[in-house]
Write a protein that holds these residues in place. Structure first.
Motif, PDB file in Angstrom:
ATOM      1  N   ARG A  14      -2.156  -3.174   6.775  1.00 61.64           N
ATOM      2  CA  ARG A  14      -2.873  -1.781   6.934  1.00 61.64           C
ATOM      3  C   ARG A  14      -1.751  -0.535   6.670  1.00 61.64           C
ATOM      4  O   ARG A  14      -0.763  -0.835   6.694  1.00 61.64           O
ATOM      5  N   VAL A  62      -6.310   2.256   6.096  1.00 63.45           N
ATOM      6  CA  VAL A  62      -6.829   1.531   5.252  1.00 63.45           C
ATOM      7  C   VAL A  62      -6.504  -0.029   5.326  1.00 63.45           C
ATOM      8  O   VAL A  62      -4.969  -0.194   5.485  1.00 63.45           O
ATOM      9  N   TYR A  93      -6.169  -3.975   4.297  1.00 61.98           N
ATOM     10  CA  TYR A  93      -6.134  -4.661   3.019  1.00 61.98           C
ATOM     11  C   TYR A  93      -5.823  -6.316   3.111  1.00 61.98           C
ATOM     12  O   TYR A  93      -5.215  -6.595   4.199  1.00 61.98           O
ATOM     13  N   GLY A 126      -8.612  -2.738  -0.499  1.00 66.55           N
ATOM     14  CA  GLY A 126      -8.780  -2.140   0.786  1.00 66.55           C
ATOM     15  C   GLY A 126      -9.961  -1.487   1.325  1.00 66.55           C
ATOM     16  O   GLY A 126     -10.980  -1.098   0.504  1.00 66.55           O
ATOM     17  N   GLN A 139     -11.425   1.388   4.241  1.00 62.44           N
ATOM     18  CA  GLN A 139     -11.230   2.148   5.449  1.00 62.44           C
ATOM     19  C   GLN A 139     -11.602   1.829   6.709  1.00 62.44           C
ATOM     20  O   GLN A 139     -13.092   1.867   6.717  1.00 62.44           O
TER      21      GLN A 139
END
Length: 120
Positions: free
Chosen positions: A38, A93, A95, A113, A115
């Protein structure tokens, strides 16, 4: 072409829960560790959680251990991140990444990614 695609992000109140998913296309990662990183605004990307190829070994950053759970469906090339007791500092975000090395270093493949915002 290898693609990782995340889903499940959104806005949630402190103390709430979200479940992220990541599907891999174009290559099997059944023999690799996969995981989540993140990146919060103004900060570097950081490791969150990883899971071994058989799903029996999972590992976490200390900031999320006990609140987040990573799992995988090895046959379907999907990993999940169940996030409970969310805090505002979890806002970032998130990932998906593979293959993760033994020292938690990310591999070559990243998703775009998703949010996650924790706010009242």
């Amino acid at each position: 072409q290898v693609q990782l695609v995340e889903s499940g992000g959104g806005l949630v109140q402190p103390g709430g829960s979200l479940r992220l998913s990541c599907v891999a296309f174009g290559r099997s990662f059944s023999r690799d560790d996969m995981g989540w990183y993140r990146q919060a605004p103004g900060k570097e990307r950081e490791f969150v959680a990883g899971i071994g190829m058989y799903g029996g070994l999972d590992y976490y950053d200390s900031a999320v251990r006990g609140r987040f759970t990573i799992s995988r469906d090895r046959a379907k090339n999907i990993i999940y991140l169940q996030m409970n007791s969310l805090k505002p500092e979890d806002t970032a975000v998130y990932y998906c990444n593979a293959p993760i090395s033994a020292d938690k270093r990310p591999g070559n493949y990243w998703g775009p990614g998703v949010q996650v915002t924790v706010s009242s």
